[in-house]
Design an enzyme around this catalytic site. Structure first.
Site, short mmCIF file in Angstrom:
data_model
loop_
_atom_site.label_atom_id
_atom_site.label_comp_id
_atom_site.label_asym_id
_atom_site.label_seq_id
_atom_site.Cartn_x
_atom_site.Cartn_y
_atom_site.Cartn_z
N GLU A 195 0.76 -1.26 -0.11
CA GLU A 195 0.12 -0.14 -0.04
C GLU A 195 0.99 1.39 -0.02
OE1 GLU A 195 -3.00 -0.26 3.22
OE2 GLU A 195 -4.19 -1.34 1.60
N GLU A 224 -5.60 -8.26 -0.86
CA GLU A 224 -6.35 -8.13 0.29
C GLU A 224 -7.88 -7.70 -0.01
OE1 GLU A 224 -4.51 -5.44 3.18
OE2 GLU A 224 -2.52 -5.86 2.89
#
Ligand code: P53
Length: 478
Positions: free
Chosen positions: A179, A376
């Site tokens: 991320e 995810e």
């Protein structure tokens, strides 16, 4: 070849975790202190405190986590029972280089992952490995100020090269920075500390400039890692990893649409650079205007061109919605965030938007023309253990089913090239955002509470059996 569901027959079903959120053993085998080891527990609306080193009397939930360090054999056995084809985890940088700037790696740390990956292969589970998942050595933060120093590129690349060589025949799928685009919210202390190792007081006016320079060094380091990795093993598949949160305009009012577009540009240039090998024109114009990211060399630009990723990895939890502010639009990522009236939210106030996953897959496919992996996705929720030990979590099954349905539509109707799906926190672990145990994502329940009490025993939730069936039918029976 495809199967009944429309997914490829070698589709990588699995689950995802990160070292610092489950391993524990924060000093085992010579491990050094990472940024995650200096973060206390918070809760929804109460941010985690980032302390100056490890202080006595504070609660640091990542220190022991769920002790995967000593339980990984039984946990991987449970993943195999669900039918996992792959398992996404990260290497804790501080197990390999405890301080971050050493020349020689720590053999005990390397050995731990040798055994962990061997255990995966024993069950036919392909490891998918993130190099940097919010785990920067704390020493690099203290001595160099984290990624604000160009020298950190060399430390990271040395670490990447070390593990690429060591696990050359054990790991095929890699990701560079987890991320990497969270820090778009540079005024959020947690985001910029975990992405870039830059620890600032909330509201520090230098945050924005620091973030753009640090993030530049990170995309350069990411590209160098891709280049070096391919040299070490040409069969490596090295991806990036972004948090995919599509930003919708609240209305069809042109100013709202422009607000959403600008917010998207601010949030996704990271993956533009990693997938295209160059900065998008909108960001070059922005840097010209603001003077941010002043330190970029011709050599950097070459490295970026040569180190584009093999696939785009992303997390998907929710969407955001923005409305233009009347007077002074900042175009700050979701700075003008508003509530989407069409979506319900989780107990932690995260919107629930399965269609947004299909939208995201389409958007990323059209933008990057690369294979993708959803690394995810999931619902953080409180679970209740019944008197007979059962854990009924229909809310989790509903969330995942709705997202898998949209994922399959994106593949079958929209033709996106999708390699796999690894829902987040396949075993309960410490929440990154809040440091809580009670915000659970797992198919496997772990007996531990927010105060650190519990037996650490593992048990199967209803969702365990649901996911087992999904994998067995390759997504045909949801
Ligand atoms: P948690 C939000 C806040 C912090 C990390 O989040 C986040 C997000 C979601 O975008 O990113 C990822 O644990 C992250 C994981 C994390 C997961 O989302 O706050 O890659 O480390 O655990 C879920 O509920």
């Amino acid at each position: 070849t495809t199967t009944k569901s429309g997914l490829r027959s070698d589709f990588l079903w699995g689950g995802a975790v990160a070292a610092h959120q489950l391993e524990g053993g924060w000093q085992a085998g010579g491990k050094g202190v990472s940024v995650a080891d200096v973060m206390t527990a918070g809760e929804n609306g109460v941010p985690r405190e980032i302390t100056a080193g490890v202080l006595a009397g504070k609660n640091y939930p990542n220190h022991d986590a769920i002790d995967f360090y000593h339980h990984y054999r039984e946990d991987i056995k449970l993943f195999a029972e669900m039918g996992f084809k792959c398992f996404r985890t990260s290497i804790a940088w501080t197990r390999i280089f405890p301080q971050g700037d050493e020349t020689e790696p720590n053999e005990a740390g390397l050995k731990f992952y040798d055994e962990l990956f061997a255990t995966c292969h024993q069950y036919g589970i392909e490891p998918v490995v993130t190099l940097a998942h919010f785990e920067m050595p704390y020493h690099l933060i203290e001595k160099y100020g984290g990624w604000r120093d160009r020298k950190v590129i060399d430390f990271f690349v040395h670490y990447a090269e070390t593990v690429f060589k060591r696990y050359r025949n054990k790991v095929k799928y890699w990701m560079t920075f987890n991320e990497i685009n969270n820090q778009t919210a540079y005024d959020n202390q947690f985001a910029i500390a975990t992405d870039s190792g830059i620890v600032l007081d909330p509201g520090d006016p230098d945050a924005e400039a620091l973030m753009y320079q640090a993030a530049h060094y990170e995309v350069v380091a990411s590209a160098l890692a891709v280049k070096i990795g391919h040299k070490i093993n040409p069969a490596f598949k090295i991806g990036n990893m972004i948090n995919m949160t599509p930003i919708y305009p609240l209305t069809a009012k042109p100013a709202d649409v422009m607000q959403a577009e600008k917010a998207m540009q601010r949030r996704y240039w990271f993956s533009d650079v990693q997938a295209w090998g160059e900065y998008p024109r909108n960001m070059e114009a922005f840097f010209k205007r603001t003077g941010f990211r002043a330190d970029i060399t011709l050599e950097d630009r070459e490295v970026l061109r040569d180190g584009t990723v093999d696939y785009v990895g992303f997390s998907y939890y929710n969407s955001n919605t923005v409305a233009a502010s009347a007077d002074n639009p900042t175009y700050h990522y979701a700075g003008e965030a508003v509530t989407n009236p069409y979506l319900q939210t989780s107990e932690w106030d995260w919107p629930i938007d399965p269609e947004g996953l299909r939208y995201s897959l389409n958007w990323l496919q059209d933008r990057y023309h690369k294979p993708m992996m959803i690394v995810e996705n999931g619902l953080g929720a409180r679970d209740k253990v019944e008197a007979d030990g059962a854990i009924h979590d229909p809310y989790r099954i509903d969330y995942l089913r709705a997202h898998v349905e949209q994922m399959i539509k994106a593949v079958t109707e929209d033709g996106v090239d999708l390699l796999g799906y690894t829902p987040w926190g396949c075993i309960d672990l410490v929440s990154a955002g809040t440091g809580q145990m009670s915000k659970r994502y797992g198919f496997i329940y772990v007996d531990k509470d927010d105060d650190g009490n519990g037996t650490l025993s593992r048990s199967k939730k209803d969702s365990f059996y649901w996911y087992q069936k999904v994998i067995k039918t390759n997504g045909a029976d949801l």
